[in-house]
Motif scaffolding. Sequence first.
Motif, PDB file in Angstrom:
ATOM      1  N   ILE A 389     -11.118 -25.609  18.445  1.00  0.00           N
ATOM      2  CA  ILE A 389     -11.355 -27.005  18.082  1.00  0.00           C
ATOM      3  C   ILE A 389     -11.347 -27.903  19.306  1.00  0.00           C
ATOM      4  N   ALA A 390     -10.357 -27.713  20.176  1.00  0.00           N
ATOM      5  CA  ALA A 390     -10.166 -28.628  21.304  1.00  0.00           C
ATOM      6  C   ALA A 390     -11.214 -28.396  22.377  1.00  0.00           C
ATOM      7  N   PRO A 391     -11.874 -29.459  22.872  1.00  0.00           N
ATOM      8  CA  PRO A 391     -12.816 -29.307  23.990  1.00  0.00           C
ATOM      9  C   PRO A 391     -12.067 -28.952  25.260  1.00  0.00           C
ATOM     10  N   LEU A 392     -12.627 -28.064  26.046  1.00  0.00           N
ATOM     11  CA  LEU A 392     -11.943 -27.564  27.227  1.00  0.00           C
ATOM     12  C   LEU A 392     -11.973 -28.529  28.390  1.00  0.00           C
ATOM     13  N   ASP A 393     -12.814 -29.582  28.328  1.00  0.00           N
ATOM     14  CA  ASP A 393     -12.956 -30.455  29.483  1.00  0.00           C
ATOM     15  C   ASP A 393     -12.201 -31.770  29.332  1.00  0.00           C
ATOM     16  N   THR A 394     -11.388 -31.925  28.312  1.00  0.00           N
ATOM     17  CA  THR A 394     -10.589 -33.133  28.183  1.00  0.00           C
ATOM     18  C   THR A 394      -9.260 -32.936  28.902  1.00  0.00           C
ATOM     19  N   PRO A 395      -8.626 -34.018  29.428  1.00  0.00           N
ATOM     20  CA  PRO A 395      -7.376 -33.856  30.163  1.00  0.00           C
ATOM     21  C   PRO A 395      -6.300 -33.159  29.360  1.00  0.00           C
ATOM     22  N   SER A 396      -6.289 -33.362  28.039  1.00  0.00           N
ATOM     23  CA  SER A 396      -5.238 -32.771  27.220  1.00  0.00           C
ATOM     24  C   SER A 396      -5.418 -31.283  27.012  1.00  0.00           C
ATOM     25  N   SER A 397      -6.566 -30.746  27.408  1.00  0.00           N
ATOM     26  CA  SER A 397      -6.836 -29.338  27.108  1.00  0.00           C
ATOM     27  C   SER A 397      -7.090 -28.511  28.354  1.00  0.00           C
ATOM     28  N   THR A 398      -6.753 -29.048  29.538  1.00  0.00           N
ATOM     29  CA  THR A 398      -6.985 -28.272  30.747  1.00  0.00           C
ATOM     30  C   THR A 398      -6.137 -27.017  30.782  1.00  0.00           C
ATOM     31  N   ASP A 399      -4.981 -27.060  30.143  1.00  0.00           N
ATOM     32  CA  ASP A 399      -4.113 -25.883  30.091  1.00  0.00           C
ATOM     33  C   ASP A 399      -4.069 -25.278  28.699  1.00  0.00           C
ATOM     34  N   SER A 400      -5.056 -25.630  27.880  1.00  0.00           N
ATOM     35  CA  SER A 400      -5.053 -25.164  26.500  1.00  0.00           C
ATOM     36  C   SER A 400      -5.427 -23.701  26.437  1.00  0.00           C
ATOM     37  N   PRO A 401      -5.085 -23.032  25.339  1.00  0.00           N
ATOM     38  CA  PRO A 401      -5.479 -21.619  25.200  1.00  0.00           C
ATOM     39  C   PRO A 401      -6.985 -21.479  25.212  1.00  0.00           C
ATOM     40  N   GLY A 402      -7.444 -20.441  25.851  1.00  0.00           N
ATOM     41  CA  GLY A 402      -8.879 -20.203  25.922  1.00  0.00           C
ATOM     42  C   GLY A 402      -9.509 -20.672  27.196  1.00  0.00           C
ATOM     43  N   SER A 403      -8.774 -21.366  28.067  1.00  0.00           N
ATOM     44  CA  SER A 403      -9.336 -21.803  29.330  1.00  0.00           C
ATOM     45  C   SER A 403      -9.647 -20.583  30.182  1.00  0.00           C
ATOM     46  N   THR A 404     -10.868 -20.481  30.654  1.00  0.00           N
ATOM     47  CA  THR A 404     -11.300 -19.271  31.358  1.00  0.00           C
ATOM     48  C   THR A 404     -11.530 -19.484  32.831  1.00  0.00           C
ATOM     49  N   GLY A 405     -11.251 -20.676  33.342  1.00  0.00           N
ATOM     50  CA  GLY A 405     -11.492 -20.931  34.744  1.00  0.00           C
ATOM     51  C   GLY A 405     -12.912 -21.318  35.041  1.00  0.00           C
ATOM     52  N   ILE A 406     -13.752 -21.423  34.013  1.00  0.00           N
ATOM     53  CA  ILE A 406     -15.139 -21.814  34.195  1.00  0.00           C
ATOM     54  C   ILE A 406     -15.219 -23.326  34.323  1.00  0.00           C
ATOM     55  N   LYS A 407     -16.094 -23.832  35.153  1.00  0.00           N
ATOM     56  CA  LYS A 407     -16.205 -25.267  35.368  1.00  0.00           C
ATOM     57  C   LYS A 407     -16.496 -25.991  34.066  1.00  0.00           C
ATOM     58  N   ALA A 408     -15.887 -27.167  33.904  1.00  0.00           N
ATOM     59  CA  ALA A 408     -15.969 -27.892  32.640  1.00  0.00           C
ATOM     60  C   ALA A 408     -17.389 -28.281  32.299  1.00  0.00           C
ATOM     61  N   GLU A 409     -18.183 -28.661  33.346  1.00  0.00           N
ATOM     62  CA  GLU A 409     -19.514 -29.150  33.026  1.00  0.00           C
ATOM     63  C   GLU A 409     -20.435 -28.055  32.503  1.00  0.00           C
ATOM     64  N   SER A 410     -20.052 -26.790  32.633  1.00  0.00           N
ATOM     65  CA  SER A 410     -20.904 -25.711  32.146  1.00  0.00           C
ATOM     66  C   SER A 410     -20.369 -25.046  30.880  1.00  0.00           C
ATOM     67  N   HIS A 411     -19.175 -25.436  30.439  1.00  0.00           N
ATOM     68  CA  HIS A 411     -18.585 -24.761  29.273  1.00  0.00           C
ATOM     69  C   HIS A 411     -17.580 -25.707  28.626  1.00  0.00           C
ATOM     70  N   HIS A 412     -18.040 -26.554  27.706  1.00  0.00           N
ATOM     71  CA  HIS A 412     -17.181 -27.579  27.128  1.00  0.00           C
ATOM     72  C   HIS A 412     -16.272 -27.044  26.046  1.00  0.00           C
ATOM     73  N   TRP A 413     -16.796 -26.091  25.264  1.00  0.00           N
ATOM     74  CA  TRP A 413     -16.071 -25.633  24.086  1.00  0.00           C
ATOM     75  C   TRP A 413     -15.916 -24.121  24.110  1.00  0.00           C
ATOM     76  N   LEU A 414     -14.881 -23.653  23.444  1.00  0.00           N
ATOM     77  CA  LEU A 414     -14.715 -22.217  23.266  1.00  0.00           C
ATOM     78  C   LEU A 414     -15.635 -21.765  22.122  1.00  0.00           C
ATOM     79  N   CYS A 415     -16.478 -20.776  22.406  1.00  0.00           N
ATOM     80  CA  CYS A 415     -17.444 -20.269  21.408  1.00  0.00           C
ATOM     81  C   CYS A 415     -18.232 -21.421  20.777  1.00  0.00           C
ATOM     82  N   PRO A 416     -19.004 -22.163  21.562  1.00  0.00           N
ATOM     83  CA  PRO A 416     -19.688 -23.349  21.021  1.00  0.00           C
ATOM     84  C   PRO A 416     -20.755 -23.032  19.981  1.00  0.00           C
ATOM     85  N   ARG A 417     -21.231 -21.792  19.902  1.00  0.00           N
ATOM     86  CA  ARG A 417     -22.283 -21.444  18.947  1.00  0.00           C
ATOM     87  C   ARG A 417     -21.736 -20.801  17.679  1.00  0.00           C
TER      88      ARG A 417
END
Length: 525
Positions: A389-417
């Motif tokens: 649910i949580a977008p990976l590029d928001t400040p509150s989710s930088t350490d959220s589960p699912g963060s893969t180290g990929i740059k935010a501008e190329s991967h906003h969401w976990l499993c976006p499709r």
Amino acid sequence: MNSRLSIGIPRWPFKRRQGDTRPKNCYTERLTPDILHQIFVESLPKSPYPSLHEAPLNVSQVCQSWRKMVLGSPLLWSEIHVGSFISPNVSFPGHARHLEEWIKRSGDCPLSLGILFKGSENPDPAMVTDVDAVIGKILPHVQRWRRIHLFIPAACRTPFLQALSTGAPYLDELLMNFDMTSMWHPLQADVSLCPQLSKLTLPPDVRFLCDNPVILHRVQVLHLSFTSMDDCFHCLDSCPSIEEINFVLFSNYVDFSTCIGQSVRHLPNLQHMKVHGGVKGSNRHYTNHPRNNIGLFFDCLRVPSLTSLEIIQPWANQVPHWNHLSSLFVRSQPRSSLSNSHSSVEELTMSGSQMDERQFVDTLGYLPHLKHLLVDGCLVTAFTMGALIAPLDTPSSTDSPGSTGIKAESHHWLCPRLSRIGIRRDASEESYKAMARLVAQRWPLKSPSRQVGKEREERESLPGPARITSIVIDQKDKYEVVLHMGIKECVEEGLEVLDHNLEPIHNAKRLATIFNAQRRQRGTN
């Protein structure tokens, strides 16, 4: 004919034979024999069987000229399916007679044959004799076999396997299944003289044998069972063009620790992989010993074209640091740079998973193209669904589960499709709540008033993920529970509720409409 064909065909100046009394305006008279023959071929059902309501028998009853053409066309008689699965009211001699007549009319054409009989746990000798008589009709024509589908009692398998070993030069597809298979008395299916073989399905008590590895280079589909990892690796090494595998690795026979030290098998064309940890006989108790770790098998694979993965195991014990799947996806990426390439997996099904929820979320981080996800209830938690649910590029989710180290501008969401999520087994009320929350958050509701304030601004500023369009529940009678989790509006607007067979539960939408109407009525009062 009793009725004319409603097709617009120009009037061609065909000469009529002397004594021909059919109407001059008969549309079929304007069709050349080649076109008429092709129409007959296209009218054949997908699995032809003897029926006066299906081609080729129905078209052979129309008129004398059509009957002559049909009986003189071997191609129309080159495929037939017989047996109690197809025609339960036909006797055994009747099936044998149909099969014999079809083969006789097929001339020299390659044959596609299906013999499908409902067996029993202890078939009586008379039934075995009758089935053997039916099978005996196809054995002399082994040189013409093209596709063979068998579902017969295990007692009837030996004559067929003996005929197969003599060579089937045109055989392209072989599907065999037996009632009452026995792991203790396995037989061998020798395909060494089947150079055209591309699809092979064998039951657990039959091992395939091939003395010439070149023969298997054309094989694209394999459905096999193994009791030894050495046999499994030998099979993979012999089939470099494989596109689909469905392996049953019997968990109380296979020792996965033998995978340690094996070289990585590169399967460039493999797109669909199913691995089932079946159980035969007494079940082995699960321990953390490597012999039980199916992940060691995945450590030996590289599958860059994989789009569908299904893993079914008899255990659900979570093992610390079980990262074999994430390693498989990383190793299978076309390029080494994680920022430029991702796994192409679109469907993932897991049951009896050995990973915990954090390892599961980390694995999802490598699947940006994932569309369908079906797992056990133990992996559908507030933690895992919150990561989706949580977008990976928001400040509150930088350490959220699912963060893969990929740059935010190329991967906003976990499993976006992701568009389908489901629970395969062991669902709890908490699992349904977590899944319902995910659906509600990723469902753009028609009423904008549902998203207000800061939450709505964040959603509008980010490229949102795909809508969850369908959910799968483990038991058909649980759909009412799911509707009470706050997604009644989603179901009413088109969210599909599916059972474990992926069949729609039609009552769900009607019940959601009733729930919403009652709620609105209470609000009015």
